[in-house]
Write a protein that holds these residues in place. Structure first.
Motif, mmCIF file in Angstrom:
data_model
loop_
_atom_site.group_PDB
_atom_site.id
_atom_site.type_symbol
_atom_site.label_atom_id
_atom_site.label_comp_id
_atom_site.label_asym_id
_atom_site.label_seq_id
_atom_site.Cartn_x
_atom_site.Cartn_y
_atom_site.Cartn_z
ATOM 1 N N GLU A 10 25.379 67.892 28.063
ATOM 2 C CA GLU A 10 24.234 68.693 27.638
ATOM 3 C C GLU A 10 23.696 68.306 26.258
ATOM 4 O OE1 GLU A 10 22.627 70.884 29.415
ATOM 5 O OE2 GLU A 10 23.954 70.810 31.143
ATOM 6 N N SER A 11 24.563 68.267 25.251
ATOM 7 C CA SER A 11 24.088 68.041 23.877
ATOM 8 C C SER A 11 24.660 66.797 23.228
ATOM 9 C CB SER A 11 24.449 69.252 23.005
ATOM 10 O OG SER A 11 25.858 69.325 22.824
ATOM 11 N N SER A 12 25.536 66.093 23.921
ATOM 12 C CA SER A 12 26.238 64.934 23.364
ATOM 13 C C SER A 12 27.117 65.314 22.180
ATOM 14 C CB SER A 12 25.240 63.845 22.923
ATOM 15 O OG SER A 12 24.404 63.438 23.971
ATOM 16 N N GLY A 13 27.394 66.614 22.030
ATOM 17 C CA GLY A 13 28.196 67.060 20.905
ATOM 18 C C GLY A 13 27.437 67.088 19.595
ATOM 19 N N ALA A 14 26.122 66.909 19.650
ATOM 20 C CA ALA A 14 25.285 66.896 18.443
ATOM 21 C C ALA A 14 24.905 68.325 18.068
ATOM 22 C CB ALA A 14 24.032 66.053 18.674
ATOM 23 N N ASP A 15 25.236 68.722 16.844
ATOM 24 C CA ASP A 15 24.976 70.088 16.388
ATOM 25 C C ASP A 15 23.497 70.433 16.436
ATOM 26 O OD1 ASP A 15 27.651 70.773 15.671
ATOM 27 O OD2 ASP A 15 27.454 69.470 13.937
ATOM 28 N N ASN A 73 31.480 57.219 3.971
ATOM 29 C CA ASN A 73 31.549 55.994 4.780
ATOM 30 C C ASN A 73 31.769 56.291 6.259
ATOM 31 O OD1 ASN A 73 31.535 54.591 2.232
ATOM 32 N ND2 ASN A 73 33.729 54.933 2.092
ATOM 33 N N LEU A 74 31.162 57.383 6.735
ATOM 34 C CA LEU A 74 31.297 57.763 8.141
ATOM 35 C C LEU A 74 30.222 57.081 8.975
ATOM 36 C CD1 LEU A 74 32.456 59.495 10.453
ATOM 37 C CD2 LEU A 74 30.945 61.357 9.702
ATOM 38 N N ASN A 75 30.666 56.336 9.971
ATOM 39 C CA ASN A 75 29.761 55.660 10.901
ATOM 40 C C ASN A 75 30.058 56.157 12.312
ATOM 41 O OD1 ASN A 75 28.555 53.754 8.936
ATOM 42 N ND2 ASN A 75 30.618 52.891 8.865
ATOM 43 N N MET A 76 29.231 57.101 12.778
ATOM 44 C CA MET A 76 29.425 57.625 14.119
ATOM 45 C C MET A 76 28.986 56.603 15.161
ATOM 46 S SD MET A 76 30.871 60.510 13.718
ATOM 47 C CE MET A 76 30.846 61.103 15.411
ATOM 48 N N LEU A 89 39.004 54.662 22.540
ATOM 49 C CA LEU A 89 37.924 55.263 21.746
ATOM 50 C C LEU A 89 38.351 55.396 20.289
ATOM 51 C CD1 LEU A 89 35.184 56.727 21.554
ATOM 52 C CD2 LEU A 89 36.368 58.837 22.185
ATOM 53 N N SER A 90 39.577 55.831 20.057
ATOM 54 C CA SER A 90 40.112 55.958 18.705
ATOM 55 C C SER A 90 40.137 54.598 18.000
ATOM 56 C CB SER A 90 41.521 56.546 18.760
ATOM 57 O OG SER A 90 42.099 56.604 17.482
ATOM 58 N N LYS A 91 40.556 53.586 18.725
ATOM 59 C CA LYS A 91 40.614 52.233 18.171
ATOM 60 C C LYS A 91 39.224 51.746 17.773
ATOM 61 C CE LYS A 91 42.331 47.577 19.208
ATOM 62 N NZ LYS A 91 43.027 46.734 20.228
ATOM 63 N N ARG A 92 38.238 52.018 18.617
ATOM 64 C CA ARG A 92 36.857 51.608 18.319
ATOM 65 C C ARG A 92 36.325 52.360 17.096
ATOM 66 N NH1 ARG A 92 31.533 52.016 22.333
ATOM 67 N NH2 ARG A 92 29.986 51.617 20.700
ATOM 68 N N PHE A 93 36.562 53.674 17.053
ATOM 69 C CA PHE A 93 36.091 54.476 15.920
ATOM 70 C C PHE A 93 36.708 53.973 14.615
ATOM 71 C CE2 PHE A 93 36.274 57.947 12.915
ATOM 72 C CZ PHE A 93 35.062 58.614 13.067
ATOM 73 N N ASN A 94 38.013 53.711 14.631
ATOM 74 C CA ASN A 94 38.689 53.245 13.422
ATOM 75 C C ASN A 94 38.189 51.881 12.975
ATOM 76 O OD1 ASN A 94 40.248 55.575 13.252
ATOM 77 N ND2 ASN A 94 41.926 54.707 14.463
ATOM 78 N N VAL A 115 22.751 61.346 22.699
ATOM 79 C CA VAL A 115 23.383 60.142 22.149
ATOM 80 C C VAL A 115 23.633 59.161 23.286
ATOM 81 C CG1 VAL A 115 25.395 59.233 20.932
ATOM 82 C CG2 VAL A 115 24.483 61.483 20.324
ATOM 83 N N PRO A 116 23.283 57.880 23.097
ATOM 84 C CA PRO A 116 23.521 56.904 24.163
ATOM 85 C C PRO A 116 25.005 56.559 24.305
ATOM 86 C CG PRO A 116 22.676 55.807 22.203
ATOM 87 C CD PRO A 116 22.623 57.277 21.923
ATOM 88 N N GLY A 117 25.445 56.379 25.534
ATOM 89 C CA GLY A 117 26.800 55.909 25.789
ATOM 90 C C GLY A 117 27.864 56.992 25.772
ATOM 91 N N ASP A 118 28.879 56.806 26.605
ATOM 92 C CA ASP A 118 29.967 57.778 26.702
ATOM 93 C C ASP A 118 30.724 57.922 25.386
ATOM 94 O OD1 ASP A 118 29.357 58.157 29.363
ATOM 95 O OD2 ASP A 118 30.875 56.735 30.091
ATOM 96 N N ALA A 119 30.974 56.807 24.705
ATOM 97 C CA ALA A 119 31.785 56.836 23.486
ATOM 98 C C ALA A 119 31.137 57.696 22.417
ATOM 99 C CB ALA A 119 32.010 55.415 22.968
ATOM 100 N N GLY A 120 29.831 57.581 22.263
ATOM 101 C CA GLY A 120 29.128 58.381 21.268
ATOM 102 C C GLY A 120 29.160 59.856 21.601
ATOM 103 N N LYS A 121 28.977 60.177 22.865
ATOM 104 C CA LYS A 121 28.997 61.580 23.309
ATOM 105 C C LYS A 121 30.387 62.184 23.130
ATOM 106 C CE LYS A 121 25.374 61.276 26.894
ATOM 107 N NZ LYS A 121 24.873 59.923 26.608
ATOM 108 N N ILE A 122 31.396 61.458 23.591
ATOM 109 C CA ILE A 122 32.753 61.995 23.589
ATOM 110 C C ILE A 122 33.322 62.103 22.179
ATOM 111 C CG2 ILE A 122 35.135 61.531 24.309
ATOM 112 C CD1 ILE A 122 33.990 60.466 26.949
ATOM 113 N N SER A 123 33.081 61.106 21.338
ATOM 114 C CA SER A 123 33.627 61.140 19.977
ATOM 115 C C SER A 123 33.071 62.318 19.189
ATOM 116 C CB SER A 123 33.339 59.826 19.245
ATOM 117 O OG SER A 123 31.951 59.557 19.186
#
Length: 267
Positions: A99-104, A49-52, A224-229, A61-69
């Motif tokens: 550079e990569s948005s943290g995407a492997d 049930n992971l929703n990045m 950011l943590s609040k949004r992710f949760n 990845v679009p947006g700061d939140a997606g990149k940083i998380s």
């Protein structure tokens, strides 16, 4: 007269010592400090049930939140490298975001041969001691990029299987090389100069500093943590319910499989 000659000899010796120290320092910064691979110390986490935040696109990845998380999964690596080379807090994490948005295993969107969490062109990687696929030493090589991408696809995007083909795909070796490059040019002309040398763009430093400000803001990280949760109310890892902090902890634990403790302990 004897005193003057003596002082001149001392100055010459000091000058020679400084030159040798500087040369040695530059040489060390360009040499890979340690060989690392993969050893399964911790089992792979199974997330349910992971929703990045944000979807991974060809360009990131679009947006700061997606990149940083996503990028925060590698914070124990970036912090160790920043400490080793005396770099500003958050600068390498900011470069991952940019550079990569943290995407492997996401290649440079220009398909020009750049790879790694902090994208590095083949020639830059080679200059700073990394092994590249087929020993490519070009600045831009689309053929190299396509071949490496095919290898990654054939291995089902499993990072632990593809790190043997190119050091840039190893998270610690890649981030360490980026840290050494920043430290190398920072000594020559300061942080902004190092950022320009890394990217080839004058405005790159301001982009990195913007991410650094967010990464070092407790208020932003809390939001950011609040949004992710909120987006992951039923998130589980290996059958147990977790939140954002738990997700990051499990993700960062994996970095020890790539030799993080060995890297930290290495002098």
């Amino acid at each position: 007269m004897k005193n003057i000659l003596f002082l001149m000899l001392i100055c010459m010796a000091c000058s020679s010592s400084v030159t040798e120290e500087t040369t040695s320092s530059k040489k060390n910064l360009k040499a890979k400090p340690i060989q690392l691979g993969f050893t399964q110390k911790f089992p792979d986490p199974i997330f349910d049930n992971l929703n990045m935040i944000g979807d991974v696109q060809e360009w990131g990845v679009p947006g700061d939140a997606g990149k940083i998380s996503r990028s925060l999964r590698f914070k124990n690596i970036t912090a160790a490298v920043e400490k080793k080379y005396g770099l500003p807090s958050g600068c390498l994490m900011a470069m991952i975001c940019q550079e990569s948005s943290g995407a492997d295993l996401l290649p440079n969107s220009g398909d020009d041969g750049g790879y790694g969490l902090v994208h590095m062109q083949p020639c830059t990687a080679r200059e700073f001691g990394l092994k590249t696929y087929a020993n490519c030493n070009e600045l831009i090589c689309k053929e190299h990029a396509r071949k490496l991408e095919k290898i990654i696809e054939e291995n089902n995007y499993d990072r632990k299987k593809v790190i043997k083909f190119d050091d840039r795909l190893h998270p610690i070796l890649n981030i360490d090389a980026a840290g050494r490059m920043v430290a190398y040019y920072k000594k020559k002309g300061g942080f902004d100069y190092a950022m320009k040398k890394y990217s080839g763009r004058a405005g790159y430093a301001s982009q990195i500093k913007r991410f650094m400000k967010l990464l070092n803001s407790a208020k932003y990280i809390k939001a950011l943590s609040k949004r992710f949760n909120a987006d992951n109310p039923e998130l589980k890892c290996n059958g147990k319910k977790i939140d954002f902090d738990g997700y990051l902890a499990k993700s960062r634990q994996q970095n020890y499989n790539y030799g993080l403790q060995k890297y930290i302990d290495h002098k």
